[in-house]
Design an enzyme around this catalytic site. Structure first.
Site, PDB file in Angstrom:
ATOM      1  N   TYR A  55       1.166  -0.895  -0.133  1.00 38.36           N
ATOM      2  CA  TYR A  55       0.212   0.019   0.004  1.00 38.36           C
ATOM      3  C   TYR A  55       0.202   1.073  -0.167  1.00 38.36           C
ATOM      4  O   TYR A  55       2.218   1.281   0.487  1.00 38.36           O
ATOM      5  CB  TYR A  55      -0.529  -0.182   1.576  1.00 38.36           C
ATOM      6  CG  TYR A  55      -2.030  -1.095   0.932  1.00 38.36           C
ATOM      7  CD1 TYR A  55      -1.891  -1.263  -0.049  1.00 38.36           C
ATOM      8  CD2 TYR A  55      -2.527  -1.415   1.765  1.00 38.36           C
ATOM      9  CE1 TYR A  55      -3.754  -2.518   0.153  1.00 38.36           C
ATOM     10  CE2 TYR A  55      -3.593  -1.974   2.366  1.00 38.36           C
ATOM     11  CZ  TYR A  55      -4.664  -2.479   1.420  1.00 38.36           C
ATOM     12  OH  TYR A  55      -4.851  -3.841   1.148  1.00 38.36           O
ATOM     13  N   GLY A 218     -16.866   2.018  -2.706  1.00 36.36           N
ATOM     14  CA  GLY A 218     -17.970   3.215  -3.122  1.00 36.36           C
ATOM     15  C   GLY A 218     -19.156   3.504  -3.617  1.00 36.36           C
ATOM     16  O   GLY A 218     -19.621   4.391  -3.321  1.00 36.36           O
ATOM     17  N   LEU A 220     -21.402   1.903  -3.361  1.00 37.81           N
ATOM     18  CA  LEU A 220     -22.435   1.145  -2.879  1.00 37.81           C
ATOM     19  C   LEU A 220     -22.762   2.279  -1.554  1.00 37.81           C
ATOM     20  O   LEU A 220     -24.390   2.479  -0.711  1.00 37.81           O
ATOM     21  CB  LEU A 220     -22.352   0.317  -2.282  1.00 37.81           C
ATOM     22  CG  LEU A 220     -22.907  -1.313  -2.084  1.00 37.81           C
ATOM     23  CD1 LEU A 220     -22.027  -2.025  -2.497  1.00 37.81           C
ATOM     24  CD2 LEU A 220     -24.044  -1.049  -3.338  1.00 37.81           C
TER      25      LEU A 220
END
Length: 332
Positions: A55, A218, A220
């Site tokens: 990440y 994102g 939803l």
């Protein structure tokens, strides 16, 4: 808010009912904002923090490891208050051995993660994905060394097929090696494949399930609009990861489903975000969904889901509306 605690699979560990994912930190989310997100989540009672060595999401070779560094700096002076999880297997350098689940890479990767996180152990060390090029026994033996050396308390997997996880559990028991205790799969109203085989396996073997993407990247939240390009700066536009998210969710059928779900949420008098996460929480196989956020205020509706009581008839309606996503990855 009083955050409920839940048993972490077959272990003696208890964790918060919601967990915080950090994959936006260091690219989509700058460090000062990441700190505020961490503060807000933990003030609400979240004590399970999840990150990964590769990440931030959508980063470049120059940004790899930045998220762990941000989390490590924030944890200074308060490490003992949190259950810390990270992951390995992704590409960490130009050499062929700087990736995968080989003994060499995992033993190197855990040490590098601990340095970035400024800690001498992680509570949960996970395989970010399956590495079919490395024998499972080699991987399991390396993870066993990591646990027995004290560098990790437990081990888990992410993005594993059910049959591979079942094989790994069998091999670890055969050789009396440290056993996987958790699974981190993708799961939401728009992606339900894991209900077919993976979740039944997890229930049978009493594995903790900490799903990612409970809001479908994102989509939803209802903030994205069909027939338009993705909003810059969202997960749908971040480098190669943005393309992956578009492939998963950015299509007409997914937007039609979101609109139908939005109408249901409006009838129920709750936000689509809260309703979507409450549906994930309603599955008894789920331990702690991972919340993602690029701004602190995005946590408001997701944190509310832990207190929202999803009525059985409403859950059944959501199940029916999204049944197609249970029997195939129709949005890939």
């Amino acid at each position: 808010m009083s955050m409920p605690q839940i048993k972490f699979g077959r272990t003696g560990l208890k964790v918060s009912r919601l967990a915080l994912g950090t994959m936006t930190f260091g690219l989509q989310t700058e460090e000062t904002v990441a700190d505020r997100i961490l503060d807000k989540a933990t003030d609400a009672g979240i004590n399970l923090l999840d990150t990964a060595d590769v990440y931030p999401l959508g980063g470049t070779p120059d940004t790899v490891g930045r998220t762990e560094e941000i989390v490590g700096r924030w944890l200074t002076g308060k490490r003992s208050r949190f259950i810390l999880a990270t992951k390995a297997v992704g590409v960490m350098g130009p050499q062929e051995w700087e990736r995968g689940a080989s003994r060499k890479h995992l033993l190197d990767a855990i040490d590098a993660s601990l340095k970035r996180l400024q800690t001498d152990y992680v509570d949960l060390y996970q395989l970010h994905s399956d590495d079919s090029d490395t024998p499972l026994d080699e991987t399991l033996e390396a993870l066993d060394v990591i646990v027995k050396s004290g560098r990790a308390r437990y081990i888990g997997v992410s993005n594993f097929l059910a049959w591979r996880l079942a094989t790994a559990l069998g091999r670890s028991e055969l050789h009396r090696l440290t056993r996987f205790v958790s699974v981190q799969p993708r799961y939401s109203l728009l992606f339900r494949e894991i209900e077919r085989e993976l979740l039944p396996l997890c229930e049978a073997e009493n594995l903790a399930v900490i799903p990612y993407n409970p809001l479908a990247g994102g989509l939803l939240t209802g903030k994205h609009q069909p027939n338009s390009a993705p909003t810059p700066g969202t997960r749908f536009t971040l480098g190669t990861a943005g393309g992956r998210y578009q492939d998963r969710y950015w299509n007409d059928r997914a937007f039609e489903s979101v609109e139908a779900l939005r109408r249901v949420a409006a009838e129920a008098g709750v936000s689509l975000t809260t309703l979507s996460l409450a549906w994930v929480l309603a599955n008894p196989a789920i331990t702690a969904p991972l919340l993602g956020a690029s701004k602190p205020e995005q946590l408001d509706d997701t944190l509310a889901a832990v207190e929202y009581k999803l009525a059985p008839d409403l859950k059944a309606r959501l199940d029916t509306l999204t049944h197609e996503y249970r029997y195939g990855d129709s949005v890939r």
